[in-house]
Enzyme design. Structure first.
Site, short mmCIF file in Angstrom:
data_model
loop_
_atom_site.label_atom_id
_atom_site.label_comp_id
_atom_site.label_asym_id
_atom_site.label_seq_id
_atom_site.Cartn_x
_atom_site.Cartn_y
_atom_site.Cartn_z
N ARG A 1 9.33 11.26 12.95
CA ARG A 1 10.05 9.98 12.83
C ARG A 1 11.28 10.07 11.93
O ARG A 1 12.09 9.14 11.87
CB ARG A 1 9.10 8.88 12.35
CG ARG A 1 8.12 8.46 13.45
CD ARG A 1 7.33 7.25 13.05
NE ARG A 1 8.18 6.15 12.66
CZ ARG A 1 7.84 5.20 11.81
NH1 ARG A 1 6.65 5.23 11.23
NH2 ARG A 1 8.66 4.22 11.51
N GLY B 1 2.01 15.57 0.76
CA GLY B 1 3.36 15.96 0.36
C GLY B 1 4.40 14.90 0.67
O GLY B 1 5.50 14.91 0.12
N ARG C 1 32.00 18.90 -11.70
CA ARG C 1 31.22 19.69 -10.74
C ARG C 1 30.44 20.77 -11.47
O ARG C 1 30.63 20.99 -12.66
CB ARG C 1 32.17 20.28 -9.70
CG ARG C 1 32.75 19.19 -8.79
CD ARG C 1 33.85 19.72 -7.91
NE ARG C 1 33.43 20.90 -7.18
CZ ARG C 1 34.27 21.81 -6.66
NH1 ARG C 1 35.58 21.67 -6.82
NH2 ARG C 1 33.82 22.85 -6.01
N TYR D 1 42.55 29.57 -6.47
CA TYR D 1 42.07 30.13 -5.21
C TYR D 1 43.26 30.51 -4.33
O TYR D 1 44.16 29.69 -4.11
CB TYR D 1 41.22 29.05 -4.52
CG TYR D 1 40.54 29.48 -3.25
CD1 TYR D 1 39.78 30.64 -3.20
CD2 TYR D 1 40.64 28.70 -2.10
CE1 TYR D 1 39.15 31.03 -2.03
CE2 TYR D 1 39.99 29.08 -0.92
CZ TYR D 1 39.25 30.25 -0.89
OH TYR D 1 38.62 30.61 0.26
C1 UD1 Z 1 -3.16 9.46 6.96
C2 UD1 Z 1 -4.61 9.02 6.88
C3 UD1 Z 1 -4.66 7.50 6.82
C4 UD1 Z 1 -3.86 7.00 5.65
C5 UD1 Z 1 -2.42 7.53 5.70
C6 UD1 Z 1 -1.71 7.21 4.40
C7 UD1 Z 1 -5.90 10.70 8.05
C8 UD1 Z 1 -6.63 11.05 9.30
N1 UD1 Z 1 -5.31 9.52 8.02
O1 UD1 Z 1 -2.64 9.01 8.20
O2 UD1 Z 1 -6.00 7.07 6.69
O3 UD1 Z 1 -3.87 5.59 5.62
O4 UD1 Z 1 -2.43 8.95 5.85
O5 UD1 Z 1 -0.38 7.63 4.48
O6 UD1 Z 1 -5.92 11.49 7.12
N2 UD1 Z 1 -0.69 16.96 7.66
C9 UD1 Z 1 -0.83 18.33 7.72
N3 UD1 Z 1 -1.34 18.90 8.83
C10 UD1 Z 1 -1.75 18.19 9.91
C11 UD1 Z 1 -1.60 16.78 9.87
C12 UD1 Z 1 -1.08 16.20 8.73
O7 UD1 Z 1 -0.48 19.03 6.76
O8 UD1 Z 1 -2.22 18.80 10.88
C13 UD1 Z 1 -0.14 16.34 6.45
C14 UD1 Z 1 1.21 15.67 6.67
O9 UD1 Z 1 2.27 16.57 6.39
C15 UD1 Z 1 1.19 14.54 5.67
C16 UD1 Z 1 -0.29 14.20 5.54
O10 UD1 Z 1 -1.00 15.31 6.03
O11 UD1 Z 1 1.65 14.96 4.40
C17 UD1 Z 1 -0.66 12.94 6.32
O12 UD1 Z 1 -0.48 13.17 7.68
P1 UD1 Z 1 -0.07 12.05 8.70
O13 UD1 Z 1 -0.16 12.60 10.05
O14 UD1 Z 1 1.20 11.45 8.26
O15 UD1 Z 1 -1.26 10.99 8.47
P2 UD1 Z 1 -1.24 9.47 8.83
O16 UD1 Z 1 -1.35 9.31 10.27
O17 UD1 Z 1 -0.17 8.81 8.08
#
Ligand code: UD1
Length: 462
Positions: free
Chosen positions: A18, A111, A326, A380
């Site tokens: 997104r 993260g 700078r 430069y």
């Molecule tokens: C997740 C939570 C949700 C919570 C929300 C808060 C789960 C299943 N859901 O949903 O309950 O309300 O966060 O923001 O945990 N990531 C990986 N590897 C993956 C998938 C995700 O490292 O395979 C990391 C993403 O980089 C991110 C975090 O996990 O930092 C959350 O992943 P994301 O897919 O954004 O979770 P949400 O759908 O937001």
């Protein structure tokens, strides 16, 4: 349990589609550093035994960003690769090897949640260790508009029963306002056993980390919720979210600067970096931007509309308005850098003045030297950079071009409008202007001739 160690797992392998850009989401900067570095620095403040960051293949730049992100706290930060992005539980599984033999608590953070504070993370870890020592502690946040966050289902006894993801939730569950932040603490010894049992029979077909709560409950273990303020737990998943997070970070940095004794005349218009360092009694006028790596000494005034990065400003100096410092600019004690002056990789020594419309790059301006308006260091030639040295107490006349490499000696004068290509000895005068030619009465004769020509409509003078 007070002396148990903590290992942090930072999940950062998500694609961040997104954000609609090529940069991995966690590398988008807030206050001058990638959001993943903010998270690592916050986590490091808890002094965990180690920090494991889970990244996707090809995220070498994320690995680089996390290296050293914990500084000044000495915590080993290691990146591990999640080969495919199959969900948050699967991502935690990627940290297994890195936590081999670790017997303390695992603290899981995202993260893309850079606003979390160390205080809140400490509360989660403390709850995990406090009686009745819940197996899993989840950080929750109450939101009137809970959107698509996962919902925390809490029993009548206040204990956490399970987490349901928005897409899998019933209308009753969607009506719940206590949301999952994604932050969790649990016994590292139990973590991977639970994660291994997580399936993917859900709306997204992913391995949800959130499922480990129900699994722990099914094993007869207790789970608890710690609540935090909503503004700490805004995940960044769009450019608008990034801007909102920047606003929160800026507000915190401005407040911290003012609490530490800096005057910001219009705080909302001043942009700070994560590492901007102010001395005592600094005044910052409106619309000043500080990029990373700026140190400002005591009693400095930074006037409006200045842009400063990678620069050091000595005690009692004044900068701006409309100045640009700078990287590598060092403004000495009591020195003056005035309007429309750009300084790059140059030392302006104590008491020196560069007050108007100048470019000073790859240079040294000696103590108490005066650099006149419009002076330029020509550093430069289209291929290489060269240095300019201006001695202590030297006077550079206005609109001088100093063609580097060149040295102007201590106490030397350069006449206004000169183009200096050869070194100027100490205390000498250098002038390169063409001699001035005076033609008495010429202007009056010229005007008369022109007027006559106009009146008579005659031929134009050449
Ligand atoms: C997740 C939570 C949700 C919570 C929300 C808060 C789960 C299943 N859901 O949903 O309950 O309300 O966060 O923001 O945990 N990531 C990986 N590897 C993956 C998938 C995700 O490292 O395979 C990391 C993403 O980089 C991110 C975090 O996990 O930092 C959350 O992943 P994301 O897919 O954004 O979770 P949400 O759908 O937001």
């Amino acid at each position: 349990m007070a002396d148990r160690e903590t290992a942090a797992i930072v999940l950062a392998a998500g694609k961040g589609t997104r954000m609609r850009g090529s940069l991995p989401k966690v590398l988008h900067p807030l206050a001058g550093r990638p959001m993943i570095a903010h998270v690592c620095a916050t986590v490091a403040a808890l002094e965990p035994a180690r920090v494991v960051v889970v990244v996707a293949p090809g995220m070498d730049a994320v690995m680089d960003a996390v290296a050293g992100a914990a500084a000044p706290v000495e915590v080993p930060v290691e990146a591990v690769v999640q080969r495919e992005q199959l969900g948050t539980a699967h991502a935690v599984g990627a940290a297994r090897g890195a936590l081999e033999g670790f017997a303390g608590d695992a603290l899981i953070v995202f993260g893309d949640g850079p606003l979390i504070t160390a205080e809140t993370l400490r509360a989660v870890v403390a709850a995990r260790r406090a009686e009745p020592e819940p197996a899993v502690v989840v950080l929750g946040v109450r939101r009137d508009d809970a959107g698509e966050y996962g919902r925390l289902v809490v029993g009548a006894d206040g204990a956490l029963e399970r987490i349901v993801e928005f897409r899998d939730a019933t209308p009753e569950e969607r009506a719940l306002t206590l949301c999952n932040s994604g932050v969790m603490a649990l016994d590292a010894g139990r973590l991977f056993g639970l994660v291994d049992r997580v399936g993917c029979d859900n709306a997204k077909g992913e391995h949800y980390l959130t499922d480990i709560v129900a699994l722990a409950r099914a094993d007869g273990l207790s789970c608890a919720v710690v609540e935090a303020a909503a503004d700490e737990l805004v995940g960044v998943d769009s450019r608008a979210g990034l801007a909102a997070a920047e606003a929160v970070v800026q507000r915190r940095l401005r407040n911290a600067a003012m609490e530490a004794g800096a005057t910001l005349l219009d705080p909302d218009s001043v942009y700070l970096s994560f590492d901007t360092a102010f001395g005592r009694d600094v005044v910052v006028e409106p619309h000043v931007v500080f990029g990373p790596g700026v140190r400002v000494g005591d009693g400095v005034r930074i006037r409006a509309f200045s842009h400063i990065e990678g620069a050091t400003i000595g005690n009692g100096a004044a900068v701006g308005p409309f100045a640009r410092l700078r990287p590598g600019a060092e403004v000495g004690v009591g020195a003056r850098v005035g309007n429309f002056v750009e300084i790059k990789q140059a030392v302006i020594e104590a008491g020196a003045k560069v007050n108007h419309l100048s470019y000073i790059g790859d240079a040294r301006v000696g103590a108490k030297a005066n650099v006149g308006a419009g002076t330029i260091t020509c550093n430069y030639d289209g291929f290489d950079k060269a240095r300019t040295e201006i001695g202590a107490g030297a006077f550079i006349g206005s609109n001088t071009a100093l063609v580097a490499p060149v040295v102007v000696g201590d106490g030397a004068h350069v006449g206004a409008g000169s183009v200096i290509t050869k070194d100027v000895p100490d205390d000498a005068l250098a002038v390169t202007r063409a001699p001035q030619d005076i033609r008495a009465g010429w202007a009056a004769r010229f005007r008369e001739r022109k007027r006559k020509a106009k009146r008579g409509g005659g031929k134009k003078d050449g």
